[in-house]
Scaffold this motif. Structure first.
Motif, PDB file in Angstrom:
ATOM      1  N   MET A   1     -34.019  11.486  90.899  1.00 43.41           N
ATOM      2  CA  MET A   1     -34.734  12.584  90.247  1.00 43.41           C
ATOM      3  C   MET A   1     -34.015  13.013  88.965  1.00 43.41           C
ATOM      4  SD  MET A   1     -37.478  14.356  90.673  1.00 43.41           S
ATOM      5  CE  MET A   1     -38.233  15.885  90.165  1.00 43.41           C
ATOM      6  N   ALA A   2     -32.692  13.010  88.993  1.00 40.92           N
ATOM      7  CA  ALA A   2     -31.909  13.415  87.823  1.00 40.92           C
ATOM      8  C   ALA A   2     -32.209  12.493  86.643  1.00 40.92           C
ATOM      9  CB  ALA A   2     -30.424  13.400  88.150  1.00 40.92           C
ATOM     10  N   LYS A   3     -32.385  11.187  86.906  1.00 38.55           N
ATOM     11  CA  LYS A   3     -32.687  10.237  85.828  1.00 38.55           C
ATOM     12  C   LYS A   3     -34.052  10.541  85.214  1.00 38.55           C
ATOM     13  CE  LYS A   3     -29.959   6.394  87.684  1.00 38.55           C
ATOM     14  NZ  LYS A   3     -30.015   5.011  88.204  1.00 38.55           N
ATOM     15  N   LEU A   4     -35.017  10.913  86.071  1.00 38.42           N
ATOM     16  CA  LEU A   4     -36.343  11.229  85.560  1.00 38.42           C
ATOM     17  C   LEU A   4     -36.316  12.501  84.720  1.00 38.42           C
ATOM     18  CD1 LEU A   4     -39.326  10.540  85.450  1.00 38.42           C
ATOM     19  CD2 LEU A   4     -39.653  11.866  87.551  1.00 38.42           C
ATOM     20  N   ILE A   5     -35.537  13.496  85.152  1.00 38.17           N
ATOM     21  CA  ILE A   5     -35.410  14.734  84.388  1.00 38.17           C
ATOM     22  C   ILE A   5     -34.819  14.440  83.006  1.00 38.17           C
ATOM     23  CG2 ILE A   5     -34.197  16.948  84.263  1.00 38.17           C
ATOM     24  CD1 ILE A   5     -34.422  17.090  87.314  1.00 38.17           C
ATOM     25  N   LYS A   6     -33.807  13.577  82.971  1.00 37.90           N
ATOM     26  CA  LYS A   6     -33.179  13.214  81.701  1.00 37.90           C
ATOM     27  C   LYS A   6     -34.175  12.496  80.798  1.00 37.90           C
ATOM     28  CE  LYS A   6     -29.266  10.618  79.817  1.00 37.90           C
ATOM     29  NZ  LYS A   6     -28.100   9.754  80.153  1.00 37.90           N
ATOM     30  N   SER A   8     -37.548  12.624  80.958  1.00 36.06           N
ATOM     31  CA  SER A   8     -38.715  13.428  80.617  1.00 36.06           C
ATOM     32  C   SER A   8     -38.386  14.639  79.751  1.00 36.06           C
ATOM     33  CB  SER A   8     -39.404  13.919  81.890  1.00 36.06           C
ATOM     34  OG  SER A   8     -38.610  14.894  82.545  1.00 36.06           O
ATOM     35  N   LYS A   9     -37.130  15.120  79.884  1.00 35.11           N
ATOM     36  CA  LYS A   9     -36.699  16.314  79.147  1.00 35.11           C
ATOM     37  C   LYS A   9     -37.435  17.569  79.595  1.00 35.11           C
ATOM     38  CE  LYS A   9     -35.406  13.583  75.079  1.00 35.11           C
ATOM     39  NZ  LYS A   9     -35.587  13.376  73.617  1.00 35.11           N
ATOM     40  N   LEU A  10     -37.993  17.541  80.799  1.00 36.92           N
ATOM     41  CA  LEU A  10     -38.616  18.724  81.393  1.00 36.92           C
ATOM     42  C   LEU A  10     -37.660  19.333  82.402  1.00 36.92           C
ATOM     43  CD1 LEU A  10     -42.262  17.465  82.101  1.00 36.92           C
ATOM     44  CD2 LEU A  10     -41.494  18.870  80.176  1.00 36.92           C
ATOM     45  N   SER A  11     -37.831  20.615  82.682  1.00 38.49           N
ATOM     46  CA  SER A  11     -37.025  21.244  83.720  1.00 38.49           C
ATOM     47  C   SER A  11     -37.434  20.685  85.082  1.00 38.49           C
ATOM     48  CB  SER A  11     -37.225  22.761  83.712  1.00 38.49           C
ATOM     49  OG  SER A  11     -38.552  23.078  84.111  1.00 38.49           O
ATOM     50  N   ARG A  12     -36.564  20.817  86.047  1.00 45.81           N
ATOM     51  CA  ARG A  12     -36.855  20.298  87.379  1.00 45.81           C
ATOM     52  C   ARG A  12     -38.113  20.936  87.967  1.00 45.81           C
ATOM     53  NH1 ARG A  12     -34.160  17.729  91.544  1.00 45.81           N
ATOM     54  NH2 ARG A  12     -34.905  18.257  93.643  1.00 45.81           N
ATOM     55  N   SER A  13     -38.230  22.256  87.835  1.00 43.93           N
ATOM     56  CA  SER A  13     -39.389  22.942  88.401  1.00 43.93           C
ATOM     57  C   SER A  13     -40.683  22.496  87.733  1.00 43.93           C
ATOM     58  CB  SER A  13     -39.219  24.458  88.279  1.00 43.93           C
ATOM     59  OG  SER A  13     -39.124  24.835  86.907  1.00 43.93           O
ATOM     60  N   LEU A 219     -40.520   6.023  94.896  1.00 46.23           N
ATOM     61  CA  LEU A 219     -40.634   5.124  93.747  1.00 46.23           C
ATOM     62  C   LEU A 219     -39.792   5.624  92.578  1.00 46.23           C
ATOM     63  CD1 LEU A 219     -44.463   4.337  93.755  1.00 46.23           C
ATOM     64  CD2 LEU A 219     -42.607   2.945  94.648  1.00 46.23           C
ATOM     65  N   ILE A 220     -39.785   6.920  92.362  1.00 47.90           N
ATOM     66  CA  ILE A 220     -39.013   7.498  91.262  1.00 47.90           C
ATOM     67  C   ILE A 220     -37.522   7.189  91.413  1.00 47.90           C
ATOM     68  CG2 ILE A 220     -38.213   9.705  90.303  1.00 47.90           C
ATOM     69  CD1 ILE A 220     -41.087  10.763  90.777  1.00 47.90           C
ATOM     70  N   LYS A 221     -37.034   7.211  92.651  1.00 48.95           N
ATOM     71  CA  LYS A 221     -35.613   6.950  92.911  1.00 48.95           C
ATOM     72  C   LYS A 221     -35.221   5.523  92.585  1.00 48.95           C
ATOM     73  CE  LYS A 221     -35.076  10.376  96.625  1.00 48.95           C
ATOM     74  NZ  LYS A 221     -34.806  10.566  98.069  1.00 48.95           N
ATOM     75  N   SER A 222     -36.160   4.601  92.762  1.00 41.74           N
ATOM     76  CA  SER A 222     -35.807   3.190  92.626  1.00 41.74           C
ATOM     77  C   SER A 222     -36.291   2.546  91.325  1.00 41.74           C
ATOM     78  CB  SER A 222     -36.392   2.389  93.806  1.00 41.74           C
ATOM     79  OG  SER A 222     -37.814   2.525  93.849  1.00 41.74           O
ATOM     80  N   TYR A 223     -37.159   3.227  90.591  1.00 37.55           N
ATOM     81  CA  TYR A 223     -37.762   2.609  89.395  1.00 37.55           C
ATOM     82  C   TYR A 223     -36.827   2.729  88.192  1.00 37.55           C
ATOM     83  CZ  TYR A 223     -41.588   1.153  86.301  1.00 37.55           C
ATOM     84  OH  TYR A 223     -42.382   0.467  85.419  1.00 37.55           O
ATOM     85  N   PRO A 224     -36.586   1.631  87.456  1.00 37.78           N
ATOM     86  CA  PRO A 224     -35.729   1.694  86.264  1.00 37.78           C
ATOM     87  C   PRO A 224     -36.463   2.342  85.098  1.00 37.78           C
ATOM     88  CG  PRO A 224     -36.619  -0.524  86.531  1.00 37.78           C
ATOM     89  CD  PRO A 224     -37.054   0.259  87.744  1.00 37.78           C
ATOM     90  N   PRO A 226     -37.323   3.859  81.367  1.00 36.14           N
ATOM     91  CA  PRO A 226     -37.086   3.374  79.994  1.00 36.14           C
ATOM     92  C   PRO A 226     -35.894   4.081  79.343  1.00 36.14           C
ATOM     93  CG  PRO A 226     -39.419   3.853  80.357  1.00 36.14           C
ATOM     94  CD  PRO A 226     -38.679   4.385  81.543  1.00 36.14           C
ATOM     95  N   ASN A 227     -35.062   3.300  78.662  1.00 38.52           N
ATOM     96  CA  ASN A 227     -33.935   3.822  77.869  1.00 38.52           C
ATOM     97  C   ASN A 227     -32.884   4.548  78.682  1.00 38.52           C
ATOM     98  OD1 ASN A 227     -35.309   2.945  75.529  1.00 38.52           O
ATOM     99  ND2 ASN A 227     -36.491   4.845  75.481  1.00 38.52           N
ATOM    100  N   ILE A 228     -32.929   4.383  80.021  1.00 35.62           N
ATOM    101  CA  ILE A 228     -31.920   5.037  80.855  1.00 35.62           C
ATOM    102  C   ILE A 228     -31.209   4.009  81.715  1.00 35.62           C
ATOM    103  CG2 ILE A 228     -31.558   6.636  82.764  1.00 35.62           C
ATOM    104  CD1 ILE A 228     -33.688   8.398  81.639  1.00 35.62           C
ATOM    105  N   CYS A 229     -31.993   3.158  82.397  1.00 35.28           N
ATOM    106  CA  CYS A 229     -31.388   2.195  83.323  1.00 35.28           C
ATOM    107  C   CYS A 229     -31.454   0.800  82.715  1.00 35.28           C
ATOM    108  CB  CYS A 229     -32.139   2.213  84.648  1.00 35.28           C
ATOM    109  SG  CYS A 229     -32.259   3.857  85.353  1.00 35.28           S
TER     110      CYS A 229
END
Length: 229
Positions: A1-6, A8-13, A219-224, A226-229
């Motif tokens: 989830m932390a990777k997706l937040i980074k 997306s640049k959106l807050s967790r909530s 899926l979010i936990k395992s999906y690479p 873009p530009n992060i993994c």
């Protein structure tokens, strides 16, 4: 989830609310209004989720067994702009043909096919359905020859004579087609992303909201991303 937040640049909530809107199948335009987000931001996330689901559905494909229903359907406008004539359905139109397999009380699989000839449909079926399975289809000539390629338990339903022979019917796959067309009608045509939406319909079919959310988080936990993994 932390990777997706980074990414997306959106807050967790805000991101959690966006994920819930996606699982509820709320269109991007309405989600943008509800969450006060830019429409492009919502589309970017929705497309990412759909790519995750598309990859997941392909990776989950395994042999269909037992009683299996197979059928073809057509997606697209009733007529093309600039081509006069009556509105037409199905074969002989410019619509996109799609082949589907439904395992009774189980999974569904779809595949875009070039046409609904016997060659194309046999190619889509072979290797995905166990030859020991009972295969149910309608009477379309595209299903001629399934016995010759190893499907000895092929039962055909002639809809002109009735929609079922006892427990032999293709109501399951037809219910899926109905669900898919009702869902896609909300988007007023998805030409460019049609393959993604088609696999998303597989993923959504007969699933509850908690199941969809749990699946997407996995899926979010395992999906690479873009530009992060």
């Amino acid at each position: 989830m932390a990777k997706l937040i980074k990414w997306s640049k959106l807050s967790r909530s805000r991101l959690l609310k966006l994920i819930e809107c996606f699982c509820l199948d709320i269109e991007a335009s309405k989600t943008a209004v509800l969450l006060r987000l830019n429409r492009n931001t919502v589309n970017r996330h929705y497309t990412l989720f759909r790519r995750m689901i598309f990859t997941h559905q392909l990776m989950q494909l395994r042999l269909f067994v037992g009683v299996v229903e197979a059928d073809e359907s057509y997606f697209g406008p009733a007529r093309l702009r600039g081509r006069p004539g009556a509105r037409r359905r199905g074969r002989g139109t410019f619509k996109q043909p799609v082949f589907g397999i439904y395992e009774r009380q189980g999974r569904v699989y779809t595949e875009i096919v070039p046409n609904c000839s016997a060659h194309a449909l046999q190619r889509a079926l072979r290797g995905k359905v166990d030859p020991k399975s009972v295969v149910l289809t309608d009477a379309w000539r595209g299903y001629d020859g399934l016995v010759d390629v190893g499907y000895d338990k092929h039962i055909r339903i002639n809809k002109a004579q009735g929609f079922a022979k006892g427990r032999a019917h293709i109501n399951g796959i037809e219910a899926f087609w109905s669900f898919t067309k009702r869902r896609l009608a909300k988007f007023n045509g998805v030409k460019k992303l049609f393959p993604l939406h088609l696999k998303e319909c597989e993923w959504r079919y007969n699933q509850s909201l908690p199941t969809l959310k749990a699946s997407l988080f996995s899926l979010i936990k395992s999906y690479p991303l873009p530009n992060i993994c």
